[in-house]
Scaffold this active site. Structure first.
Site, PDB file in Angstrom:
ATOM      1  CB  ILE A  88       7.381  28.525 -14.066  1.00 19.15           C
ATOM      2  CG1 ILE A  88       8.624  28.016 -14.877  1.00 19.15           C
ATOM      3  CG2 ILE A  88       6.704  29.800 -14.950  1.00 19.15           C
ATOM      4  CD1 ILE A  88       7.964  27.160 -15.964  1.00 19.15           C
ATOM      5  N   PRO A  89       7.073  30.709 -10.829  1.00 15.52           N
ATOM      6  CG  PRO A  89       8.256  32.439  -9.586  1.00 15.52           C
ATOM      7  CD  PRO A  89       8.629  31.202 -10.635  1.00 15.52           C
ATOM      8  CG  HIS A  90       2.018  30.735 -12.124  1.00 12.38           C
ATOM      9  ND1 HIS A  90       2.703  29.578 -12.015  1.00 12.38           N
ATOM     10  CD2 HIS A  90       0.698  30.147 -11.906  1.00 12.38           C
ATOM     11  CE1 HIS A  90       2.248  28.565 -11.924  1.00 12.38           C
ATOM     12  NE2 HIS A  90       0.863  28.694 -11.883  1.00 12.38           N
ATOM     13  N   GLY A  91       0.789  34.004 -10.359  1.00 13.63           N
ATOM     14  CA  GLY A  91      -0.215  34.409  -9.670  1.00 13.63           C
ATOM     15  C   GLY A  91      -1.266  33.505  -9.648  1.00 13.63           C
TER      16      GLY A  91
END
Length: 75
Positions: free
Chosen positions: A71-74
């Site tokens: 769950i890539p996120h900034g």
């Protein structure tokens, strides 16, 4: 009398079917992150700076939750 409150410009739908992609080939996790970020950008959810933030976040700590799912996120 009841009046509808103006909520400003309509926001894009949160989850669009066209943005759900399964079994996408990626040569690296960086390529997968950029591809996911590009989908968000193309749909008007984020700027390109957010994609850079996603890559920076992944360098600090993996966003993998197991079974080849992340769950890539900034930042």
């Amino acid at each position: 009398m009841f009046f509808k409150k103006d909520k400003g410009p309509k926001k894009p739908e949160l989850l669009m079917e066209k943005n759900i992609l399964l079994g996408c080939p990626a040569k690296s996790k960086e390529e997968a992150i950029v591809s996911a970020g590009q989908i968000l950008f193309d749909s008007g959810y984020v700027t390109h700076r957010y994609i850079e933030g996603m890559l920076a976040r992944e360098k600090k700590l993996s966003t993998c939750i197991g079974n080849s799912i992340a769950i890539p996120h900034g930042e």
